[in-house]
Design an enzyme around this catalytic site. Sequence first.
Site, PDB file in Angstrom:
ATOM      1  N   HIS A   1       0.866  -1.182   0.000  1.00  0.00           N
ATOM      2  CA  HIS A   1       0.000   0.000   0.000  1.00  0.00           C
ATOM      3  C   HIS A   1       0.899   1.228   0.000  1.00  0.00           C
ATOM      4  O   HIS A   1       1.951   1.242   0.644  1.00  0.00           O
ATOM      5  CB  HIS A   1      -0.885   0.002   1.249  1.00  0.00           C
ATOM      6  CG  HIS A   1      -1.427   1.355   1.601  1.00  0.00           C
ATOM      7  ND1 HIS A   1      -0.888   2.135   2.606  1.00  0.00           N
ATOM      8  CD2 HIS A   1      -2.446   2.079   1.070  1.00  0.00           C
ATOM      9  CE1 HIS A   1      -1.559   3.276   2.682  1.00  0.00           C
ATOM     10  NE2 HIS A   1      -2.498   3.268   1.763  1.00  0.00           N
TER      11      HIS A   1
ATOM     12  N   ASN B   1       0.590   5.817  -0.414  1.00  0.00           N
ATOM     13  CA  ASN B   1      -0.310   6.961  -0.489  1.00  0.00           C
ATOM     14  C   ASN B   1       0.516   8.225  -0.308  1.00  0.00           C
ATOM     15  O   ASN B   1       1.358   8.287   0.585  1.00  0.00           O
ATOM     16  CB  ASN B   1      -1.364   6.831   0.620  1.00  0.00           C
ATOM     17  CG  ASN B   1      -2.280   8.029   0.699  1.00  0.00           C
ATOM     18  OD1 ASN B   1      -1.909   9.062   1.241  1.00  0.00           O
ATOM     19  ND2 ASN B   1      -3.475   7.880   0.189  1.00  0.00           N
ATOM     20  N   VAL B   2       0.301   9.198  -1.171  1.00  0.00           N
ATOM     21  CA  VAL B   2       0.862  10.539  -0.960  1.00  0.00           C
ATOM     22  C   VAL B   2      -0.230  11.543  -1.287  1.00  0.00           C
ATOM     23  O   VAL B   2      -0.958  11.377  -2.269  1.00  0.00           O
ATOM     24  CB  VAL B   2       2.126  10.806  -1.808  1.00  0.00           C
ATOM     25  CG1 VAL B   2       3.327  10.074  -1.241  1.00  0.00           C
ATOM     26  CG2 VAL B   2       1.932  10.432  -3.266  1.00  0.00           C
ATOM     27  N   ARG B   3      -0.357  12.577  -0.471  1.00  0.00           N
ATOM     28  CA  ARG B   3      -1.487  13.483  -0.646  1.00  0.00           C
ATOM     29  C   ARG B   3      -1.178  14.870  -0.087  1.00  0.00           C
ATOM     30  O   ARG B   3      -0.311  15.034   0.773  1.00  0.00           O
ATOM     31  CB  ARG B   3      -2.726  12.919   0.047  1.00  0.00           C
ATOM     32  CG  ARG B   3      -2.548  12.725   1.540  1.00  0.00           C
ATOM     33  CD  ARG B   3      -3.685  11.943   2.176  1.00  0.00           C
ATOM     34  NE  ARG B   3      -3.483  11.777   3.612  1.00  0.00           N
ATOM     35  CZ  ARG B   3      -2.752  10.831   4.167  1.00  0.00           C
ATOM     36  NH1 ARG B   3      -2.146   9.943   3.405  1.00  0.00           N
ATOM     37  NH2 ARG B   3      -2.615  10.761   5.480  1.00  0.00           N
TER      38      ARG B   3
ATOM     39  N   GLY C   1     -16.822  11.074  -1.775  1.00  0.00           N
ATOM     40  CA  GLY C   1     -15.890  10.543  -2.764  1.00  0.00           C
ATOM     41  C   GLY C   1     -16.508   9.388  -3.537  1.00  0.00           C
ATOM     42  O   GLY C   1     -17.612   8.922  -3.240  1.00  0.00           O
ATOM     43  N   ARG C   2     -15.761   8.923  -4.516  1.00  0.00           N
ATOM     44  CA  ARG C   2     -16.271   7.871  -5.393  1.00  0.00           C
ATOM     45  C   ARG C   2     -16.088   6.511  -4.719  1.00  0.00           C
ATOM     46  O   ARG C   2     -14.964   6.044  -4.520  1.00  0.00           O
ATOM     47  CB  ARG C   2     -15.514   7.919  -6.718  1.00  0.00           C
ATOM     48  CG  ARG C   2     -16.083   7.009  -7.785  1.00  0.00           C
ATOM     49  CD  ARG C   2     -15.459   7.357  -9.126  1.00  0.00           C
ATOM     50  NE  ARG C   2     -16.037   6.569 -10.191  1.00  0.00           N
ATOM     51  CZ  ARG C   2     -15.503   5.433 -10.655  1.00  0.00           C
ATOM     52  NH1 ARG C   2     -14.399   4.947 -10.115  1.00  0.00           N
ATOM     53  NH2 ARG C   2     -16.075   4.786 -11.653  1.00  0.00           N
TER      54      ARG C   2
END
EC number: 1.3.3.3
Length: 301
Positions: free
Chosen positions: A107, A109-111, A260-261
């Site tokens: 996993h 994630n960058v945000r 969100g989707r």
Amino acid sequence: MSLAVEAVKDFLLKLQDDICEALEAEDGQATFVEDKWTREGGGGGRTRVMVDGAVIEKGGVNFSHVYGKGLPMSSTERHPDIAGCNFEAMGVSLVIHPKNPHVPTSHANVRLFVAEREGKEPVWWFGGGFDLTPYYAVEEDCRDFHQVAQDLCKPFGADVYARFKGWCDEYFFIPYRNEARGIGGLFFDDLNEWPFEKCFEFVQAVGKGYMDAYIPIVNRRKNTPYTEQQVEFQEFRRGRYAEFNLVIDRGTKFGLQSGGRTESILISLPPRARWGYNWQPEPGTPEARLTEYFLTKRQWV
């Protein structure tokens, strides 16, 4: 203060491209199918999915950029000062579920999150990280994964790896099971302790570091023979993965609460998982060693 938000967006789009390209090369058979979407409240994204590959049973690499008015509860409970503010959030998030039980799930994630406050400077922070969830763990893989994480942190401060490794161990933990989700990696949130440009540089290093940490492990383990019994254990452990993502993960909660989707948010769930009543592995087996040794807070490097 003018934030280089467009530069971050450009980086994230290219990161999604680069990760998909690297994973397609490693799989050698399947390709990612892209599904572009728009969000009614503002923004949209590109969801890319691979299914039934030679190596990857299910993988999702998402880019999203959403904006709107009024923040969801999952953000404002830690930041009550920005309740009701206009917000902008963008990031790349991915989960890879390989077919072979000897290849770990990964996993990353960058945000970036920005909240505009009338008459005041915007509130911003970066978040992200990467982590590894093995089923039949190999010590060499765990050490190498953490070595990449430690090396990318060094230019940013002597304590950065230890802090974000510790945060990862704390975050990816299932308290009601008293189990870690995996062997950890890096996790950080609310990152704004450095100037915007330095925080952005760190996030770029994390995004690129994910590929350096994970792809060699896939390459080493993807041709290891496996049995149906080992697949069953993989599915049992995937059940834990699904539990964490649905019950605990803040990103999942934020996505669902902010409109969100749903299909993109839940792409992190494994294609198949199983639950057995009070199932326990046989003592002295590799299955037992996973939780007894590998899924404990260890200093890998």
